[in-house]
Every structure is written in structure tokens, then in C-alpha cells.
Design an enzyme around this catalytic site. Structure first.
Site, PDB file in Angstrom:
ATOM      1  N   ASN A   9      72.723  27.571  14.022  1.00  0.00           N
ATOM      2  CA  ASN A   9      71.455  28.032  14.586  1.00  0.00           C
ATOM      3  C   ASN A   9      70.352  27.136  14.012  1.00  0.00           C
ATOM      4  O   ASN A   9      69.971  27.298  12.861  1.00  0.00           O
ATOM      5  CB  ASN A   9      71.235  29.507  14.190  1.00  0.00           C
ATOM      6  CG  ASN A   9      69.873  30.023  14.599  1.00  0.00           C
ATOM      7  OD1 ASN A   9      69.166  29.387  15.384  1.00  0.00           O
ATOM      8  ND2 ASN A   9      69.496  31.195  14.077  1.00  0.00           N
ATOM      9  N   TRP A  10      69.908  26.196  14.835  1.00  0.00           N
ATOM     10  CA  TRP A  10      68.945  25.204  14.335  1.00  0.00           C
ATOM     11  C   TRP A  10      67.525  25.771  14.241  1.00  0.00           C
ATOM     12  O   TRP A  10      66.630  25.100  13.749  1.00  0.00           O
ATOM     13  CB  TRP A  10      68.965  23.960  15.225  1.00  0.00           C
ATOM     14  CG  TRP A  10      70.281  23.234  15.220  1.00  0.00           C
ATOM     15  CD1 TRP A  10      71.415  23.584  14.528  1.00  0.00           C
ATOM     16  CD2 TRP A  10      70.619  22.037  15.932  1.00  0.00           C
ATOM     17  NE1 TRP A  10      72.422  22.684  14.770  1.00  0.00           N
ATOM     18  CE2 TRP A  10      71.957  21.723  15.638  1.00  0.00           C
ATOM     19  CE3 TRP A  10      69.909  21.209  16.804  1.00  0.00           C
ATOM     20  CZ2 TRP A  10      72.606  20.611  16.174  1.00  0.00           C
ATOM     21  CZ3 TRP A  10      70.552  20.100  17.350  1.00  0.00           C
ATOM     22  CH2 TRP A  10      71.879  19.801  17.030  1.00  0.00           C
ATOM     23  N   LYS A  11      67.331  26.952  14.808  1.00  0.00           N
ATOM     24  CA  LYS A  11      66.002  27.604  14.800  1.00  0.00           C
ATOM     25  C   LYS A  11      64.937  26.638  15.340  1.00  0.00           C
ATOM     26  O   LYS A  11      65.257  25.797  16.197  1.00  0.00           O
ATOM     27  CB  LYS A  11      65.675  28.118  13.397  1.00  0.00           C
ATOM     28  CG  LYS A  11      66.791  29.005  12.840  1.00  0.00           C
ATOM     29  CD  LYS A  11      66.399  29.800  11.627  1.00  0.00           C
ATOM     30  CE  LYS A  11      67.585  30.616  11.150  1.00  0.00           C
ATOM     31  NZ  LYS A  11      67.266  31.501  10.030  1.00  0.00           N
ATOM     32  N   HIS A  97      68.278  38.118  17.094  1.00  0.00           N
ATOM     33  CA  HIS A  97      68.151  37.599  15.728  1.00  0.00           C
ATOM     34  C   HIS A  97      67.025  38.358  15.028  1.00  0.00           C
ATOM     35  O   HIS A  97      66.005  38.684  15.641  1.00  0.00           O
ATOM     36  CB  HIS A  97      67.844  36.095  15.765  1.00  0.00           C
ATOM     37  CG  HIS A  97      67.972  35.455  14.422  1.00  0.00           C
ATOM     38  ND1 HIS A  97      67.022  35.617  13.444  1.00  0.00           N
ATOM     39  CD2 HIS A  97      68.957  34.705  13.872  1.00  0.00           C
ATOM     40  CE1 HIS A  97      67.411  34.971  12.354  1.00  0.00           C
ATOM     41  NE2 HIS A  97      68.585  34.409  12.586  1.00  0.00           N
ATOM     42  N   GLU A  99      64.777  37.468  13.127  1.00  0.00           N
ATOM     43  CA  GLU A  99      63.447  36.839  13.182  1.00  0.00           C
ATOM     44  C   GLU A  99      62.732  37.222  14.476  1.00  0.00           C
ATOM     45  O   GLU A  99      61.513  37.376  14.490  1.00  0.00           O
ATOM     46  CB  GLU A  99      63.592  35.310  13.030  1.00  0.00           C
ATOM     47  CG  GLU A  99      63.936  34.930  11.592  1.00  0.00           C
ATOM     48  CD  GLU A  99      64.711  33.632  11.433  1.00  0.00           C
ATOM     49  OE1 GLU A  99      64.828  32.858  12.398  1.00  0.00           O
ATOM     50  OE2 GLU A  99      65.224  33.391  10.313  1.00  0.00           O
ATOM     51  N   GLU A 169      74.089  39.768  10.032  1.00  0.00           N
ATOM     52  CA  GLU A 169      73.151  38.943   9.276  1.00  0.00           C
ATOM     53  C   GLU A 169      72.227  39.847   8.467  1.00  0.00           C
ATOM     54  O   GLU A 169      71.184  40.293   8.996  1.00  0.00           O
ATOM     55  CB  GLU A 169      72.317  38.086  10.227  1.00  0.00           C
ATOM     56  CG  GLU A 169      73.131  37.048  10.974  1.00  0.00           C
ATOM     57  CD  GLU A 169      72.309  35.791  11.234  1.00  0.00           C
ATOM     58  OE1 GLU A 169      72.816  34.706  10.947  1.00  0.00           O
ATOM     59  OE2 GLU A 169      71.163  35.905  11.697  1.00  0.00           O
ATOM     60  N   GLY A 175      67.987  32.714   4.863  1.00  0.00           N
ATOM     61  CA  GLY A 175      67.065  31.701   4.354  1.00  0.00           C
ATOM     62  C   GLY A 175      66.611  31.918   2.917  1.00  0.00           C
ATOM     63  O   GLY A 175      65.653  31.295   2.469  1.00  0.00           O
ATOM     64  N   SER A 211      72.410  32.550   4.537  1.00  0.00           N
ATOM     65  CA  SER A 211      72.610  31.649   3.391  1.00  0.00           C
ATOM     66  C   SER A 211      74.065  31.210   3.209  1.00  0.00           C
ATOM     67  O   SER A 211      74.545  31.084   2.081  1.00  0.00           O
ATOM     68  CB  SER A 211      72.061  32.281   2.105  1.00  0.00           C
ATOM     69  OG  SER A 211      70.661  32.442   2.197  1.00  0.00           O
ATOM     70  N   GLY A 232      72.353  28.859   9.477  1.00  0.00           N
ATOM     71  CA  GLY A 232      71.004  28.351   9.724  1.00  0.00           C
ATOM     72  C   GLY A 232      70.782  27.033   9.010  1.00  0.00           C
ATOM     73  O   GLY A 232      71.235  25.979   9.453  1.00  0.00           O
ATOM     74  N   GLY A 233      70.133  27.097   7.848  1.00  0.00           N
ATOM     75  CA  GLY A 233      69.752  25.893   7.106  1.00  0.00           C
ATOM     76  C   GLY A 233      70.864  24.872   6.948  1.00  0.00           C
ATOM     77  O   GLY A 233      70.647  23.667   7.181  1.00  0.00           O
TER      78      GLY A 233
HETATM   79  P1  PGA Z   1      70.380  30.737   6.990  1.00  0.00           P
HETATM   80  O1  PGA Z   1      70.084  31.394   8.429  1.00  0.00           O
HETATM   81  O2  PGA Z   1      71.801  30.227   7.019  1.00  0.00           O
HETATM   82  O3  PGA Z   1      69.377  29.641   6.854  1.00  0.00           O
HETATM   83  O4  PGA Z   1      70.204  31.817   5.988  1.00  0.00           O
HETATM   84  C1  PGA Z   1      71.075  32.098   9.116  1.00  0.00           C
HETATM   85  C2  PGA Z   1      70.504  32.639  10.398  1.00  0.00           C
HETATM   86  O5  PGA Z   1      69.366  33.129  10.398  1.00  0.00           O
HETATM   87  O6  PGA Z   1      71.161  32.601  11.461  1.00  0.00           O
END
Ligand code: PGA
Length: 253
Positions: A9-11, A97, A99, A169, A175, A211, A232-233
Site C-alpha cells: 500500500n503505497w499510500k 483503511h 486512515e 490492521e 506507521g 509496521s 505500507g512503509g
Molecule cells: P505501515 O502501514 O506498514 O506503514 O504501518 C500499513 C498500512 O497502513 O496499510
């Protein structure tokens, strides 16, 4: 056997050029490994979907989007429909998600509507669930994910949920560098699986997200109810994303 997936997930990161470069590096690695049984999915921002599509066309890596609108078309300025994503040959779309639940006030009902819209357009929704830091501190993780998965089943219907992917999640792990312990992940995944089982959807893949790194991936994948990861990251760096894919591959059951 349940499908295993590693989803990036590149956001809201990467313009077209670095997005294409990242996709090329990951594809090169996956091709070199050959014969993978883990499904790799990359979810770039909308602006890079077309260019990344050109890299992935005909490859074993699937393209995914990070959101969709539940309506087929119409007066929804700034939104993207499932038909538009299918037109770019997206096979997956992330919905719900945390967010977006937080920033766009998305409700369980809206998330379910998006999941149904995706499936109706032949795209697999990756439906995110997870408890907040406060709910976690209060020991309510199981209660929260059960409520969210139940709401998905109620609004989308068991038939639809059977064709979806769920991502657990925990909001406090996203993050923050504080991934859930394998014990917590396993316990919560087992709760989700039990809830799905009640609707004949026990074979739905349940991914862990929050994470995930090269260092913790193997221990999370070793959990019997963890079927992969939503990353994500660490998905923004080819070397770490590829190492996570490899860790999942090594855990093949
Ligand atoms: P993260 O994000 O790996 O940077 O914690 C995961 C996500 O929100 O899908």
C-alpha cells in the site's frame, strides 16, 4: 488451501517516475524467484496506476487501487469508480483503511457498499478492520474486529464476503514501528476467522498490516491464521518489500 498475499500500500507516495522504477525492481525480483505461490499486489496512488500497469501487464504481480467510490458513475467530483479501476485492469482495491475511516469519516456501512461495488465489478476488495490504541488498551481488540466483520457480513452479505480479502490492521500499529506481537496477531486473526466461519467464509484470506518489516515478517507469517501482509512503509523500498514477499514464500503451508 487459503490464498496467501503480500500487498504493498503505497499510500500518498511516489510520483510516476519513482513508482515505475519501484514496480520494475519488484517485478524483476519476483520473476527471478520464479514459480511463486504467494500473490504479490502493488497498490500505487491513482496517478501512477496507468504507468505501473504498463510495467505489470502480463506479469505475475497484480495491480490494486487504494480506494473506490460505491456508485457506478455520476456527480462525485474527485472520486474514482470501480469501472474506471477495472478499465486499468486493477484486480484488487483496498477499502475501509483506517486512515480513510478517520480522515474521510468512512463508516462500516459505506465500506461494505464499496466492497460490494468492487465485487460487482470483478475486483477483489481488501477490507481493512482494526482497533484503535484506546480500544487496544481497554482489551477490546476482539470485540472491535468482530463488530466490524459482522457489519461487513450484514451489509455486504456472506456471499460477497466469501470473495473478499480481510486485512487486520490495528490502528496503533500503522506507521508507528510498533507491530502487533505474533501472539496478538494470531489471537485476533483467529477471532476474525471464527466470525467469518459463522458465515461459511472461513477460507477468506486474512492479512496482517501495521509496521510489517523485514525483521518481523517471518514471525507474523508463522502464525497459522495470518495469510500474508498489507505493507505500507516497507513496500516503498524494493529490497524490503521483496524480502517480505520471500519471507511469506518460505512460510508456505
Ligand atoms: P505501515 O502501514 O506498514 O506503514 O504501518 C500499513 C498500512 O497502513 O496499510
Amino acid at each position: 488451501m487459503r490464498t496467501r498475499l503480500v500487498v504493498g500500500n503505497w499510500k500518498m507516495n511516489l510520483t510516476v517516475e519513482p513508482a515505475v522504477a519501484l514496480a520494475r525492481l519488484v517485478l524483476e525480483h519476483v520473476r527471478k524467484q520464479g514459480g511463486s505461490t504467494v500473490h504479490t499486489v502493488m497498490c500505487p496512488p491513482f496517478t501512477a496506476l496507468t504507468s505501473v500497469r504498463a510495467v505489470l501487464d502480463g506479469s505475475p504481480i497484480a495491480l490494486g487501487a487504494q480506494n473506490c467510490h460505491p456508485a457506478r458513475s455520476g456527480a462525485h467530483t474527485g472520486e474514482v469508480s470501480v469501472e474506471m479501476l477495472a478499465d486499468l485492469r486493477c484486480q484488487y482495491v483496498i477499502v475501509g483503511h483506517s486512515e480513510r475511516r478517520r480522515d474521510q469519516y468512512e463508516t462500516d456501512e459505506l465500506v461494505a457498499e464499496k466492497a460490494v461495488a468492487a465485487l460487482t465489478g470483478s475486483i477483489t476488495p481488501i477490507v481493512c478492520v482494526g482497533e484503535t490504541q484506546q480500544e487496544h488498551a481497554e482489551g477490546r481488540s476482539a470485540e472491535v474486529v468482530t463488530r466490524q466483520v459482522d457489519a461487513l457480513i450484514r451489509h455486504a452479505g456472506a456471499d460477497m464476503v466469501r470473495r473478499s480479502v480481510i486485512a487486520y490492521e490495528p490502528v496503533w500499529a500503522i506507521g508507528t514501528g510498533l507491530a502487533a506481537t505474533p501472539e496478538h496477531a494470531q489471537q485476533t486473526h483467529a477471532t476474525i476467522r471464527q466470525t467469518l466461519h459463522g458465515s461459511g467464509a472461513a477460507d477468506v484470506p486474512v492479512l496482517y498490516g501495521g509496521s510489517v518489516t523485514v525483521d518481523n515478517a517471518a514471525s507474523l507469517f508463522a502464525c497459522p491464521d495470518v495469510d500474508g501482509a498489507l505493507v505500507g512503509g516497507a513496500s516503498l523500498v524494493a529490497a524490503s518489500f521483496c524480502a517480505i514477499i520471500d519471507a511469506c514464500e518460505r512460510q508456505q503451508r
